[in-house]
Design a protein around this motif. Structure first.
Motif, PDB file in Angstrom:
ATOM      1  N   MET A 167     -22.122  -2.438  -3.216  1.00  9.11           N
ATOM      2  CA  MET A 167     -21.607  -2.230  -1.874  1.00  9.11           C
ATOM      3  C   MET A 167     -20.682  -1.013  -1.882  1.00  9.11           C
ATOM      4  N   VAL A 168     -21.023  -0.056  -1.089  1.00 15.07           N
ATOM      5  CA  VAL A 168     -20.222   1.157  -0.997  1.00 15.07           C
ATOM      6  C   VAL A 168     -19.558   1.188   0.379  1.00 15.07           C
ATOM      7  N   ILE A 169     -18.260   1.331   0.375  1.00 15.05           N
ATOM      8  CA  ILE A 169     -17.511   1.425   1.625  1.00 15.05           C
ATOM      9  C   ILE A 169     -17.215   2.886   1.885  1.00 15.05           C
ATOM     10  N   LYS A 170     -17.547   3.338   3.065  1.00 15.99           N
ATOM     11  CA  LYS A 170     -17.310   4.733   3.442  1.00 15.99           C
ATOM     12  C   LYS A 170     -15.991   4.840   4.194  1.00 15.99           C
ATOM     13  N   PHE A 171     -15.090   5.662   3.673  1.00 12.41           N
ATOM     14  CA  PHE A 171     -13.820   5.940   4.322  1.00 12.41           C
ATOM     15  C   PHE A 171     -13.790   7.395   4.750  1.00 12.41           C
ATOM     16  N   SER A 172     -13.163   7.653   5.896  1.00 14.41           N
ATOM     17  CA  SER A 172     -12.947   9.041   6.294  1.00 14.41           C
ATOM     18  C   SER A 172     -11.891   9.642   5.366  1.00 14.41           C
ATOM     19  N   LYS A 173     -11.768  10.957   5.405  1.00 12.40           N
ATOM     20  CA  LYS A 173     -10.771  11.620   4.559  1.00 12.40           C
ATOM     21  C   LYS A 173      -9.366  11.114   4.882  1.00 12.40           C
ATOM     22  N   LEU A 174      -9.053  10.982   6.168  1.00 13.91           N
ATOM     23  CA  LEU A 174      -7.731  10.512   6.573  1.00 13.91           C
ATOM     24  C   LEU A 174      -7.510   9.063   6.155  1.00 13.91           C
ATOM     25  N   GLU A 175      -8.541   8.224   6.284  1.00 17.52           N
ATOM     26  CA  GLU A 175      -8.431   6.831   5.835  1.00 17.52           C
ATOM     27  C   GLU A 175      -8.121   6.773   4.342  1.00 17.52           C
ATOM     28  N   PHE A 231      -8.330  -1.763   6.766  1.00 15.02           N
ATOM     29  CA  PHE A 231      -8.229  -3.186   6.430  1.00 15.02           C
ATOM     30  C   PHE A 231      -9.533  -3.918   6.748  1.00 15.02           C
ATOM     31  N   LYS A 232     -10.144  -3.587   7.874  1.00 16.03           N
ATOM     32  CA  LYS A 232     -11.406  -4.229   8.250  1.00 16.03           C
ATOM     33  C   LYS A 232     -12.487  -3.912   7.227  1.00 16.03           C
ATOM     34  N   LYS A 233     -12.572  -2.653   6.819  1.00 16.06           N
ATOM     35  CA  LYS A 233     -13.577  -2.254   5.829  1.00 16.06           C
ATOM     36  C   LYS A 233     -13.365  -2.962   4.497  1.00 16.06           C
ATOM     37  N   LEU A 234     -12.097  -3.208   4.144  1.00 15.05           N
ATOM     38  CA  LEU A 234     -11.782  -3.889   2.882  1.00 15.05           C
ATOM     39  C   LEU A 234     -11.814  -5.409   3.014  1.00 15.05           C
ATOM     40  N   GLY A 235     -11.865  -5.914   4.251  1.00 17.10           N
ATOM     41  CA  GLY A 235     -11.876  -7.357   4.476  1.00 17.10           C
ATOM     42  C   GLY A 235     -10.530  -7.997   4.196  1.00 17.10           C
ATOM     43  N   LEU A 250     -13.814  -4.527  -5.566  1.00 15.92           N
ATOM     44  CA  LEU A 250     -14.909  -3.601  -5.291  1.00 15.92           C
ATOM     45  C   LEU A 250     -15.321  -2.851  -6.552  1.00 15.92           C
ATOM     46  N   GLN A 251     -14.350  -2.424  -7.327  1.00 15.65           N
ATOM     47  CA  GLN A 251     -14.644  -1.715  -8.575  1.00 15.65           C
ATOM     48  C   GLN A 251     -15.404  -2.618  -9.538  1.00 15.65           C
TER      49      GLN A 251
END
Length: 76
Positions: free
Chosen positions: A1-9, A44-48, A62-63
């Protein structure tokens, strides 16, 4: 599972992990409090998770999942 974060996130996430508070983060990036809260909520939502104290634990999980996937791919 790969979570995509924006640069600012990603940058805000790193600052939270480093122990910076919301005032420091908003000043550093020139954000309004509402903007910061929206970005933080997205992370937080992306990380649950629901609290800052859970960030490191979520990233470690995740790692670990990623390491398991890599090991399975190598075994195949």
């Amino acid at each position: 599972m790969v979570i995509k974060f924006s640069k600012l996130e990603k940058e805000i996430l790193l600052m939270l992990i480093s122990g910076h508070n919301s005032r420091t983060i908003t000043q550093w990036f020139g954000l309004e409090q509402k903007q910061y809260l929206k970005i933080k909520q997205s992370v937080f939502k992306k990380l649950g998770i629901s609290r800052s104290i859970q960030i490191l634990q979520a990233l470690l999980k995740l790692q670990h999942k990623q390491d398991i996937l890599i090991q399975k791919q190598k075994a195949d």
